[in-house]
Design a protein around this motif. Structure first.
Motif, PDB file in Angstrom:
ATOM      1  N   ALA A 224       0.866  -1.184   0.000  1.00 53.40           N
ATOM      2  CA  ALA A 224       0.000   0.000   0.000  1.00 53.40           C
ATOM      3  C   ALA A 224       0.898   1.228   0.000  1.00 53.40           C
ATOM      4  CB  ALA A 224      -0.927  -0.003   1.210  1.00 53.40           C
ATOM      5  N   ASP A 225       0.281   2.389  -0.070  1.00 51.12           N
ATOM      6  CA  ASP A 225       1.079   3.612  -0.128  1.00 51.12           C
ATOM      7  C   ASP A 225       1.828   3.872   1.171  1.00 51.12           C
ATOM      8  OD1 ASP A 225       0.380   4.395  -2.803  1.00 51.12           O
ATOM      9  OD2 ASP A 225      -1.601   4.908  -2.055  1.00 51.12           O
ATOM     10  N   SER A 226       1.362   3.305   2.272  1.00 48.31           N
ATOM     11  CA  SER A 226       2.041   3.463   3.556  1.00 48.31           C
ATOM     12  C   SER A 226       2.114   2.127   4.263  1.00 48.31           C
ATOM     13  CB  SER A 226       1.310   4.476   4.443  1.00 48.31           C
ATOM     14  OG  SER A 226       0.054   3.957   4.864  1.00 48.31           O
ATOM     15  N   GLU A 229      -1.217   1.446   6.158  1.00 45.75           N
ATOM     16  CA  GLU A 229      -2.323   0.976   5.341  1.00 45.75           C
ATOM     17  C   GLU A 229      -2.106  -0.476   4.919  1.00 45.75           C
ATOM     18  OE1 GLU A 229      -5.865   0.844   3.035  1.00 45.75           O
ATOM     19  OE2 GLU A 229      -5.190   1.910   4.824  1.00 45.75           O
ATOM     20  N   ASN A 282       4.991  -0.454   2.479  1.00 50.34           N
ATOM     21  CA  ASN A 282       5.021   0.416   1.303  1.00 50.34           C
ATOM     22  C   ASN A 282       5.793  -0.280   0.182  1.00 50.34           C
ATOM     23  OD1 ASN A 282       7.925   1.150   1.349  1.00 50.34           O
ATOM     24  ND2 ASN A 282       7.407   2.152   3.273  1.00 50.34           N
ATOM     25  N   ARG A 316      -4.720  -2.834  -6.103  1.00 49.25           N
ATOM     26  CA  ARG A 316      -3.721  -1.784  -5.866  1.00 49.25           C
ATOM     27  C   ARG A 316      -2.435  -2.380  -5.308  1.00 49.25           C
ATOM     28  NH1 ARG A 316      -1.193   2.579  -7.488  1.00 49.25           N
ATOM     29  NH2 ARG A 316      -0.607   4.027  -5.815  1.00 49.25           N
ATOM     30  N   SER A 317      -2.550  -3.347  -4.406  1.00 42.27           N
ATOM     31  CA  SER A 317      -1.376  -4.016  -3.858  1.00 42.27           C
ATOM     32  C   SER A 317      -0.581  -4.704  -4.959  1.00 42.27           C
ATOM     33  CB  SER A 317      -1.805  -5.046  -2.807  1.00 42.27           C
ATOM     34  OG  SER A 317      -0.715  -5.803  -2.345  1.00 42.27           O
ATOM     35  N   LEU A 320       1.249  -2.015  -7.125  1.00 43.48           N
ATOM     36  CA  LEU A 320       2.423  -1.453  -6.459  1.00 43.48           C
ATOM     37  C   LEU A 320       3.560  -2.465  -6.399  1.00 43.48           C
ATOM     38  CD1 LEU A 320       0.675   0.415  -3.494  1.00 43.48           C
ATOM     39  CD2 LEU A 320       1.725   1.457  -5.513  1.00 43.48           C
TER      40      LEU A 320
END
Length: 331
Positions: A224-226, A229, A282, A316-317, A320
């Motif tokens: 995730a972005d962080s 998260e 991340n 999304r995972s 990324l």
């Protein structure tokens, strides 16, 4: 360069339905193909409220129509639940529908209690004892490498790629003896990972299908972005795993903030143990964890696992993860 694939259980979430789960898996497969993943596998589980992939070959037929290039397959078919002839027909049909795109991963563990054994009309413990012979018979039904009194149509002459699945030394030894590619289920059973891979590579005997050892390892990955998260979205699968090991399985629950901190010490230790085959955080943290895991295992392929309550979080995972790892490998 390490190849990446996706393993999905067609998870049914709390408050959700089977048709929603199948739609989410289909969308995930489309994204996996667009991102350049090599394979999309579905696992066979039965009589579980939270998993909708029991009719694995039917699900794969739908995914084949929803995609155009990515290989699709079973991760895996539990052969003691079936006869080799039935599986030869099913996967021969899939190969006829989607030529050159079908994988057939085979597992030995029936994973069934007495109720399921009665429903399947099989003594699964006894059937598991014949697993090596059944694998050899299934391969012959597909390839014709020795004469059988009956031919599978569809099946005989199909271009199905056979894989051995395992989480112990038994599967590694059988894969080596039969010259099959080997996929290790480290995402839920990492204990014998290193020993099994060493045994498989050391004892591998070339076959008509494979001239050298080929390893794929399953890994739980949540990007995730962080970091926060990523930990949050990972908590749904963590809850499911704790419930399963506690004898209380169910549908995939919503995420919980700081879930691990709420657990008693034994449950935390169990999740920490599984963490040796996981990457959560991340994109850079996930990339580093995957790189270290590949260095440890020398895997030719990594198959990415990790159910999320929100299907978009898993997409999304995956995005990324692939972007971070691909950029580094390209560089």
């Amino acid at each position: 360069m390490t190849r990446f694939s996706v393993l999905d259980l067609v998870p049914v979430r709390e408050g959700g339905t089977v048709d929603e789960a199948l739609a989410a898996t289909t969308e995930l497969a489309r994204h996996a193909e667009a991102l350049g993943c090599g394979r999309f596998w579905v696992a066979e589980h039965h009589a579980m409220d939270g998993i909708a992939g029991g009719a694995t070959s039917v699900v794969l037929a739908h995914l084949g129509n929803a995609t155009s290039r990515i290989r699709i397959g079973s991760g895996g078919i539990m052969l003691p639940n079936h006869t080799p002839f039935q599986i030869a027909e099913q996967f021969g049909t899939l190969d006829a529908l989607f030529p050159g795109r079908i994988d057939l991963g085979l597992g030995r563990a029936p994973g069934a209690g007495p109720e399921l054994q009665r429903a399947l009309r099989k003594n699964l413990n006894e059937a598991a004892e014949y697993f090596p012979q059944d694998v050899i018979e299934l391969r012959a039904l597909l390839t014709g490498d020795f004469e059988l009194p009956i031919a599978a149509t569809p099946g005989l002459g199909s271009n199905v790629e056979l894989w051995m699945l395992g989480s112990s030394l038994f599967g590694a030894q059988l894969a080596a003896r039969l010259g099959m590619p080997y996929a290790f289920a480290a995402h839920f059973a990492p204990d014998q990972l290193d020993t099994a891979l060493e045994l498989y590579r050391r004892e591998f005997q070339p076959s008509a299908a494979l001239d050298r050892p080929h390893v794929m390892v399953a890994m739980n990955v949540f990007a995730a972005d962080s970091d926060e998260e990523a930990q949050r979205i990972a908590s749904s699968q963590q809850q499911s795993f704790v419930r399963l090991r506690s004898g209380n399985p169910g549908k995939l629950p919503p995420p919980v903030e700081n879930y691990a901190a709420t657990l008693p010490a034994p449950a935390r230790a169990m999740l920490d143990h599984l963490g040796q085959a996981a990457a959560v955080g991340n994109p850079e943290r996930v990339r580093e964890a995957i790189a270290a895991f590949v260095e440890r295992t020398r895997a030719d392929e990594i198959i990415l696992c990790g159910a999320t309550y929100d299907p978009n979080s898993r997409i999304r995972s995956l995005e990324l993860t692939i972007e971070a790892c691909t950029a580094t490998q390209t560089a």
